[in-house]
Enzyme design. Sequence first.
Site, short mmCIF file in Angstrom:
data_model
loop_
_atom_site.label_atom_id
_atom_site.label_comp_id
_atom_site.label_asym_id
_atom_site.label_seq_id
_atom_site.Cartn_x
_atom_site.Cartn_y
_atom_site.Cartn_z
N PHE A 25 0.83 -1.20 0.00
CA PHE A 25 0.00 0.00 0.00
C PHE A 25 0.87 1.26 0.00
CE2 PHE A 25 -2.53 3.12 2.56
CZ PHE A 25 -3.63 3.22 1.73
N SER A 93 3.15 -6.93 2.58
CA SER A 93 2.22 -6.02 3.24
C SER A 93 0.81 -6.13 2.65
CB SER A 93 2.77 -4.60 3.15
OG SER A 93 2.09 -3.72 4.01
N MET A 94 0.26 -5.05 2.10
CA MET A 94 -1.05 -5.15 1.45
C MET A 94 -0.98 -6.16 0.31
SD MET A 94 -3.30 -2.38 -0.72
CE MET A 94 -2.21 -2.45 -2.16
N ASP A 194 8.58 -4.43 13.23
CA ASP A 194 7.87 -3.86 12.08
C ASP A 194 7.07 -2.69 12.60
OD1 ASP A 194 5.97 -3.30 10.05
OD2 ASP A 194 5.95 -5.38 9.37
N HIS A 224 9.72 -3.30 8.21
CA HIS A 224 8.56 -3.69 7.41
C HIS A 224 8.90 -4.07 5.96
CE1 HIS A 224 4.44 -4.05 6.20
NE2 HIS A 224 4.57 -3.12 5.28
#
Length: 260
Positions: A25, A93-94, A194, A224
């Site tokens: 994202f 992530s996303m 993260d 992250h």
Amino acid sequence: MPVLPGAEPYRHEGGEVGVLLCHGFTGSPQSMRPWAEYLAARGLSVSVPLLPGHGTRWQDMQLTTWHDWYAEADRALRELLEQCRTVFVFGLSMGGALTLRLAAQHGDAVRGIVLVNPGNKVHGLAAHALPVVRHLVPSTKGIASDIAKEGVTEVGYDRVPLHAAHSLRRLFQTVDAELPQVTQPVVLLHSPQDHVVPPADSARILSRISSTDVKEVLLEQSYHVATLDHDAERIFEESLAFIERLAPDLVDGKGSRSGG
């Protein structure tokens, strides 16, 4: 709008094993490029699409929703499925949430998935305020470049568009409900340190998917965006070993196409 330098989509025509990589994202394919090039160098067919609204300016993302991001990932997956005998999906992530939805929707057509710090929930009080606040405030501080390695930056937005953040929350809710439909082999790698996605997200994903072939890996040296961080090489090697184990007839010991 012109695409930011480094944020361009990436595609490599290789052998009969295909890998789709989904970025995060407000990020871009740049965060997945070293991973993609590692796999491409070993003879695999690789696709890293630029998700709509990403890679230009954050204002463009205000006009998109998770349906647009998922549709582009789905399009790229179908393209690989037409060209390859076996296809894997990897996500950060996303991109991990998109990967899980692709696995749930496409079933056995996806051979296996690799997740790096996957998102599952928008946390905190701000999440509950999003439906209203997004109409009053267009953006908030960005989340890009959460990286421990010095001198490394992520090509992503310095602002988070709140209309898009609200849609991200809807994506997470949709995917969370579909997690039991995920049955494919999974490698989940996550960073204890993260600052964007808490470990609770990975724990919930692992507790709700129906997969029985599951490997969890801790990325102790990374934040992250681990694909650009100290543990990047480990991510690449783990993912290649995963592919070689599940598709040994199509990939030789060096990762290239058998007989090629």
